[in-house]
Design a protein around this motif. Structure first.
Motif, mmCIF file in Angstrom:
data_model
loop_
_atom_site.group_PDB
_atom_site.id
_atom_site.type_symbol
_atom_site.label_atom_id
_atom_site.label_comp_id
_atom_site.label_asym_id
_atom_site.label_seq_id
_atom_site.Cartn_x
_atom_site.Cartn_y
_atom_site.Cartn_z
ATOM 1 N N LEU A 1 38.023 -42.550 -18.447
ATOM 2 C CA LEU A 1 38.888 -43.335 -19.327
ATOM 3 C C LEU A 1 40.094 -42.523 -19.784
ATOM 4 C CD1 LEU A 1 36.268 -45.198 -21.530
ATOM 5 C CD2 LEU A 1 37.706 -46.158 -19.737
ATOM 6 N N HIS A 2 39.899 -41.233 -19.963
ATOM 7 C CA HIS A 2 40.984 -40.366 -20.426
ATOM 8 C C HIS A 2 42.047 -40.147 -19.346
ATOM 9 C CE1 HIS A 2 42.807 -37.448 -23.058
ATOM 10 N NE2 HIS A 2 42.826 -36.565 -22.080
ATOM 11 N N LYS A 3 41.640 -40.217 -18.079
ATOM 12 C CA LYS A 3 42.582 -39.990 -16.977
ATOM 13 C C LYS A 3 43.654 -41.068 -16.902
ATOM 14 C CE LYS A 3 39.412 -37.694 -13.785
ATOM 15 N NZ LYS A 3 38.709 -37.857 -12.497
ATOM 16 N N GLY A 4 43.349 -42.261 -17.393
ATOM 17 C CA GLY A 4 44.322 -43.348 -17.321
ATOM 18 C C GLY A 4 44.469 -43.893 -15.913
ATOM 19 N N LEU A 5 43.365 -44.029 -15.214
ATOM 20 C CA LEU A 5 43.396 -44.541 -13.844
ATOM 21 C C LEU A 5 43.789 -46.018 -13.826
ATOM 22 C CD1 LEU A 5 40.028 -43.030 -12.571
ATOM 23 C CD2 LEU A 5 42.320 -42.171 -12.113
ATOM 24 N N THR A 6 44.113 -46.501 -12.659
ATOM 25 C CA THR A 6 44.376 -47.927 -12.522
ATOM 26 C C THR A 6 43.079 -48.684 -12.772
ATOM 27 O OG1 THR A 6 43.868 -47.927 -10.164
ATOM 28 C CG2 THR A 6 46.181 -47.528 -10.794
ATOM 29 N N ALA A 7 43.204 -49.982 -13.044
ATOM 30 C CA ALA A 7 42.030 -50.796 -13.355
ATOM 31 C C ALA A 7 41.018 -50.758 -12.215
ATOM 32 C CB ALA A 7 42.461 -52.226 -13.652
ATOM 33 N N LYS A 8 41.496 -50.850 -10.989
ATOM 34 C CA LYS A 8 40.612 -50.869 -9.827
ATOM 35 C C LYS A 8 39.859 -49.554 -9.687
ATOM 36 C CE LYS A 8 40.712 -51.652 -4.844
ATOM 37 N NZ LYS A 8 41.561 -51.903 -3.685
ATOM 38 N N ASP A 9 40.571 -48.430 -9.787
ATOM 39 C CA ASP A 9 39.939 -47.114 -9.640
ATOM 40 C C ASP A 9 38.939 -46.840 -10.756
ATOM 41 O OD1 ASP A 9 41.412 -46.670 -7.363
ATOM 42 O OD2 ASP A 9 42.968 -45.508 -8.386
ATOM 43 N N CYS A 10 39.336 -47.172 -11.977
ATOM 44 C CA CYS A 10 38.455 -46.941 -13.123
ATOM 45 C C CYS A 10 37.207 -47.808 -13.005
ATOM 46 C CB CYS A 10 39.186 -47.229 -14.422
ATOM 47 S SG CYS A 10 38.182 -46.916 -15.883
ATOM 48 N N ASN B 1 41.533 -45.419 -26.944
ATOM 49 C CA ASN B 1 40.740 -44.560 -27.827
ATOM 50 C C ASN B 1 39.472 -45.273 -28.286
ATOM 51 O OD1 ASN B 1 42.412 -42.336 -27.669
ATOM 52 N ND2 ASN B 1 43.621 -42.924 -29.450
ATOM 53 N N ARG B 2 39.568 -46.571 -28.583
ATOM 54 C CA ARG B 2 38.381 -47.340 -28.981
ATOM 55 C C ARG B 2 37.347 -47.381 -27.854
ATOM 56 N NH1 ARG B 2 42.230 -51.168 -30.921
ATOM 57 N NH2 ARG B 2 42.642 -50.740 -33.104
ATOM 58 N N LEU B 3 37.841 -47.548 -26.639
ATOM 59 C CA LEU B 3 36.923 -47.563 -25.500
ATOM 60 C C LEU B 3 36.235 -46.211 -25.322
ATOM 61 C CD1 LEU B 3 39.031 -49.592 -22.908
ATOM 62 C CD2 LEU B 3 37.055 -50.389 -24.217
ATOM 63 N N ARG B 4 36.988 -45.137 -25.495
ATOM 64 C CA ARG B 4 36.383 -43.793 -25.374
ATOM 65 C C ARG B 4 35.366 -43.545 -26.476
ATOM 66 N NH1 ARG B 4 41.735 -40.904 -23.891
ATOM 67 N NH2 ARG B 4 41.738 -40.557 -26.108
ATOM 68 N N ILE B 5 35.620 -44.068 -27.673
ATOM 69 C CA ILE B 5 34.652 -43.932 -28.772
ATOM 70 C C ILE B 5 33.382 -44.709 -28.438
ATOM 71 C CG2 ILE B 5 34.205 -44.576 -31.183
ATOM 72 C CD1 ILE B 5 37.169 -43.833 -31.729
ATOM 73 N N ARG B 6 33.546 -45.889 -27.857
ATOM 74 C CA ARG B 6 32.369 -46.663 -27.442
ATOM 75 C C ARG B 6 31.548 -45.903 -26.406
ATOM 76 N NH1 ARG B 6 34.604 -52.409 -25.803
ATOM 77 N NH2 ARG B 6 32.498 -52.593 -24.937
ATOM 78 N N VAL B 7 32.230 -45.231 -25.489
ATOM 79 C CA VAL B 7 31.512 -44.424 -24.489
ATOM 80 C C VAL B 7 30.799 -43.252 -25.166
ATOM 81 C CG1 VAL B 7 31.812 -42.838 -22.541
ATOM 82 C CG2 VAL B 7 32.929 -45.060 -22.515
ATOM 83 N N ALA B 8 31.476 -42.601 -26.099
ATOM 84 C CA ALA B 8 30.870 -41.455 -26.789
ATOM 85 C C ALA B 8 29.637 -41.868 -27.596
ATOM 86 C CB ALA B 8 31.897 -40.794 -27.704
ATOM 87 N N ASN B 9 29.582 -43.121 -28.022
ATOM 88 C CA ASN B 9 28.455 -43.608 -28.821
ATOM 89 C C ASN B 9 27.318 -44.181 -27.983
ATOM 90 O OD1 ASN B 9 29.574 -42.896 -31.288
ATOM 91 N ND2 ASN B 9 30.708 -44.803 -31.444
ATOM 92 N N LEU B 10 27.431 -44.147 -26.671
ATOM 93 C CA LEU B 10 26.345 -44.636 -25.823
ATOM 94 C C LEU B 10 25.102 -43.775 -26.035
ATOM 95 C CD1 LEU B 10 28.218 -45.325 -22.459
ATOM 96 C CD2 LEU B 10 27.395 -47.010 -24.107
#
Length: 130
Positions: free
Chosen positions: A38-47, A109-118
């Motif tokens: 998520l931090h890399k900022g990949l395209t939607a398809k790659d991510c 950032n919200r998405l990364r926080i959601r990942v960190a809380n998994l």
């Protein structure tokens, strides 16, 4: 005889503890890799592709709820990315406008926080053979 039983018990306990630590470490590694993607900022398809691979790995390890949550995060990222990806005639992807950048950064950032809380499935970590 008693010492042999204690020795065998100690060896089994040590192996079991090592397996638990290895299972948790494997979960954390996958969670951290998801955050890096998520931090890399990949395209939607790659991510989406990268996160689906990690989601499959989580399912294989027994973390089904976490895999489902990661798939939801992946879908949210794809929606966010697709709303800002403008593909030019030459196939290049243009950057968002200055006005959109803070909103996109906050969402990311919200998405990364959601990942960190998994959270892992502790049942599958503590009882790895079931």
């Amino acid at each position: 005889m008693n010492e042999i039983v204690q020795l065998i018990s100690s060896i089994i306990t040590g192996i079991y503890s090592g397996i638990i630590v290895a299972k948790y470490f494997e979960f954390r590694t996958l969670r951290e890799e998801s955050s890096r993607i998520l931090h890399k900022g990949l395209t939607a398809k790659d991510c989406g592709f990268e996160l689906s691979i990690i989601s499959s790995s989580l399912k294989r390890l027994g973390h089904k709820n976490t895999a489902k949550m990661l798939s939801e995060i992946s879908n949210d990222y794809m929606k966010l990315s697709k709303s800002i990806e403008i593909i030019g005639e030459d196939g290049s992807i243009s950057l968002p406008s200055i006005e959109e950048a803070p909103r996109i950064n906050d969402e990311n950032n919200r998405l990364r926080i959601r990942v960190a809380n998994l959270q892992p499935s502790w049942f599958h970590i503590i009882f790895p053979f079931l």
